[in-house]
Design an enzyme around this catalytic site. Structure first.
Site, short mmCIF file in Angstrom:
data_model
loop_
_atom_site.label_atom_id
_atom_site.label_comp_id
_atom_site.label_asym_id
_atom_site.label_seq_id
_atom_site.Cartn_x
_atom_site.Cartn_y
_atom_site.Cartn_z
N GLY A 79 -38.84 -32.60 2.96
CA GLY A 79 -38.04 -31.56 2.34
C GLY A 79 -37.42 -30.67 3.40
N SER A 80 -38.23 -29.76 3.94
CA SER A 80 -37.72 -28.81 4.92
C SER A 80 -37.23 -29.50 6.19
CB SER A 80 -38.79 -27.78 5.27
OG SER A 80 -39.17 -27.04 4.12
N GLY A 113 -31.85 -31.70 -8.74
CA GLY A 113 -31.41 -31.16 -10.02
C GLY A 113 -30.21 -31.92 -10.57
N ARG A 248 -42.49 3.76 -25.06
CA ARG A 248 -43.92 3.53 -25.31
C ARG A 248 -44.68 4.81 -24.98
NH1 ARG A 248 -47.89 0.30 -27.71
NH2 ARG A 248 -49.63 -0.09 -26.28
N GLN A 267 -46.62 4.88 -13.29
CA GLN A 267 -45.59 3.99 -13.85
C GLN A 267 -44.28 4.10 -13.06
OE1 GLN A 267 -46.62 1.92 -16.02
NE2 GLN A 267 -45.08 1.29 -17.49
N ARG A 270 -44.68 2.27 -9.80
CA ARG A 270 -44.73 0.82 -9.97
C ARG A 270 -43.34 0.21 -10.18
NH1 ARG A 270 -49.02 -0.28 -14.68
NH2 ARG A 270 -48.76 -2.45 -14.05
N GLY A 343 -50.17 -5.38 -22.84
CA GLY A 343 -50.35 -6.62 -23.60
C GLY A 343 -49.04 -7.15 -24.16
N GLU A 366 -33.99 -25.08 -1.85
CA GLU A 366 -33.02 -24.75 -0.79
C GLU A 366 -33.71 -24.24 0.47
OE1 GLU A 366 -29.97 -25.59 -1.00
OE2 GLU A 366 -29.75 -25.96 -3.14
#
Length: 615
Positions: A79-80, A113, A248, A267, A270, A343, A366
């Site tokens: 591959g590489s 592909g 939420r 939050q 993050r 969840g 690639e």
């Protein structure tokens, strides 16, 4: 293809229209976008850019879909390491044909592909042999693999689908083996090398390495495209997660009041740095695509000058590190978005799982990310070697390395910000990044030389200098380039005054957040001294997150597609989080008729307001 969404003249006049179309199709379905990209842009552009006038006959057939294409480099066992590909193309002067052959199953083309079920033609990379047995290295050929009318394999071709994958299962990745398949001499894509009817090999390149690099030039397009694809995935994930976070509500300062989870610092920390990353990397992706378009236009104009060669090297280095940075950032960011939605993020209907799985191949195809980074570090080390040994200047067509001319002076600099407020501009991390790249470049250069002095050959020396040296060097250089381009873009005079503040915050947040991941190196090399430097960077990141929090939904509205395309109940723009999710669950579970007692549960329940009214 019938709608002709991307006419050739449009592609030439406005190169970014190509990237825009791929992004729009990908937002709806990446398998659709990838199949289109592989046929039109990878297969089509390979023929256009690697071939000559005799190959123009294929272009109308590509646009009309009389033929459907794929790009076959990778093999089952290679591959590489493209140079070691084992498919052969022996020239037979008696019939003026090449004989394409797979010596064994390990040389089967693999992971290609569109090859699995739909491609009729392939650009096949093979080792070219002329009469007498001389090998001239890797070249590309147009090979018909299926009958366009029946899709049955051509004689001598064994072709099939490799099976289900982790993601992108709408793309038919396939394999092919060739048993002495004969093709006309003219189907050699001959821009980098050709064979005369008598069997003599001719090439405009005096250096085999230059010819090999030019023959793989199409891969730079693929890598630049993957940068854009990865950023689109992160845009979608952030659109879902930030809209969810703004509606939420959980917990609050008192028992009777709940606040949106976006109000919580954790939050914000993050998600908002990834929002800044999307804006910075999106600008880099577009600017790099335009750089590549300039390179391709020069090549098509037969520009073989020194600047053109250097531009090719520089873009190769940027694309080789750009793909790892973008795909890894997207992969980590999508996972963070999934977890930030709790969840509900695990429900397939909310699409975060599909985004994560469809983005995952971007880290590998690639070119494997870790191996690609070696291309970038090698480019930088070669510049330093020329400077040390011959006094060559650090300069490049896109000016990404020009700052290295002040290499000794930069290494003497130290972090001197007096306060957190003084860190809230991207010029501060920009200066730190310049020092970091210079430091890692010096350390990598010294490590390589130390390995060689200890008796290691070139291969062993490079192998022993990747971890902690060349690997972070390549990433830091690319991060610096992204930070610099976005800083210059957001600080230019033509930015509308109302947007300057928010764009400046995005620029600073991305730069500081990325830089903070190198804190240990900044202390190790002496750029940071004392605990205040590290704390200042951390506090600046949190301050910028807090300042951007109220703009988060508006910034998402800029990058989000329509709800139909986003296709995520918890990410819809109307903010009706629970209503949309509940409706989707009922549809998914096929509970279409509501029981008689349903009305008493729904009539008097308060509704979550729209995002705009709530914020």
């Amino acid at each position: 293809m019938e709608y002709s969404l991307l006419p050739v003249e449009e592609m030439v006049a406005r190169p970014l229209s190509v990237q825009t179309l791929i992004a729009c199709l990908g937002m709806y379905d990446w398998s659709l976008a990838v199949k289109f990209l592989l046929h039109m842009l990878t297969f089509g552009s390979a023929i256009y850019s690697s071939g000559s006038e005799r190959h123009l006959k294929y272009l109308p057939k590509i646009f009309n879909m009389d033929i459907f294409g794929c790009f076959a480099v990778t093999e089952l066992s290679h591959g590489s390491n493209a140079k070691a590909i084992r498919t052969t193309a022996h020239y037979d002067p008696t019939t003026e044909e090449f004989i394409i052959h797979s010596p064994d199953f390990e040389a089967a083309k693999f992971w290609v592909g569109n090859m699995g079920k739909t491609a009729t033609h392939a650009v096949v990379f093979a080792q070219l042999y002329t009469p007498g047995g001389q090998c001239h290295g890797l070249h590309s050929f147009v090979v018909q693999i299926r009958n366009p009318k029946t899709l049955l394999p051509m004689p001598g071709v064994m072709v099939g689908d490799i099976g289900k994958k982790l993601g992108l299962n709408g793309v038919d990745n396939g394999f092919a083996m060739f048993h002495k398949v004969r093709i006309p001499r003219q189907d050699l894509l001959n821009r980098t090398g050709d064979v005369t009817p008598e069997g003599t090999y001719v090439t405009p390149f005096k250096d085999d390495r230059q010819r090999f690099g030019a023959s793989l030039g199409t891969l730079s397009f693929g890598r630049v495209a993957i940068v854009g694809m990865s950023i689109v995935n992160l845009k979608l994930a952030l659109s879902i997660a930030l809209r969810f976070s703004a509606t939420r509500c959980q917990f609050g300062p008192s028992d009777g009041e709940e606040v949106p989870v976006l109000e919580y610092q954790t939050q914000q920390w993050r998600l908002l740095p990834y929002l800044a990353a999307v804006y910075a990397l999106d600008h880099f992706s577009k600017s790099l695509y335009l750089d590549l378009a300039e390179l391709q236009q020069g090549l098509m104009g037969t520009d073989q000058g020194a600047r053109q060669a250097e531009l090719g090297r520089e873009i190769h280095a940027l694309a080789s590190a750009g793909k790892p940075l973008a795909s890894w950032t997207a992969q980590r960011g999508i996972q963070e978005c999934r977890e930030a939605c709790g969840g509900h993020g695990c429900l397939a209907v909310n699409r975060l799982g599909d985004l994560r799985n469809d983005n995952d191949p971007n880290c590998t195809f690639e070119g494997d990310n870790n191996i690609l980074l070696q291309q970038t570090s090698s480019y930088l080390l070669s510049l330093l070697a020329c400077h040390v040994q011959g006094g060559a200047r650090f300069e490049s067509p896109l000016r990404t390395v020009d700052f290295l001319q002040a290499y000794p002076d930069i290494l003497g600099q130290r972090f001197t910000c007096p306060s957190v407020d003084s860190c809230l501009d991207s010029s501060v991390p920009l200066a730190a990044y310049e020092w970091l790249v210079c430091y890692l470049l010096r350390e990598s250069y010294q490590k390589l030389n130390q390995e060689k002095r200890s008796g290691s050959n070139d291969f062993e020396a490079r192998n022993n200098s990747q971890v902690y040296y060349c690997h972070p060097l390549a990433l830091a250089f690319l991060e610096l380039t992204v930070v610099r381009r976005f800083h210059e873009y957001t600080h230019q005079p033509r930015v509308p005054p109302p947007l300057r503040a928010v764009l400046g915050r995005l620029s600073a947040l991305y730069a500081l957040w990325s830089l903070s991941q190198h804190t240990a190196l900044l202390y190790q090399g002496g750029y940071f001294c004392g605990e205040q430097a590290g704390k200042m960077i951390q506090n600046a990141i949190l301050d910028l997150c807090s300042q951007l929090k109220d703009d988060a939904v508006a910034l998402v509205d800029v990058i989000a597609p329509p709800d139909f395309v986003l296709d995520s109940p918890i990410g819809r723009a109307d903010g009706e989080l629970y209503k949309n999710l509940w409706t989707a669950v009922l549809l998914e579970s096929r509970v279409l008729e509501r029981p008689s007692w349903w009305s008493e549960f729904s009539v008097h329940k308060p509704r979550i307001g729209s995002l705009k009214s709530k914020l």
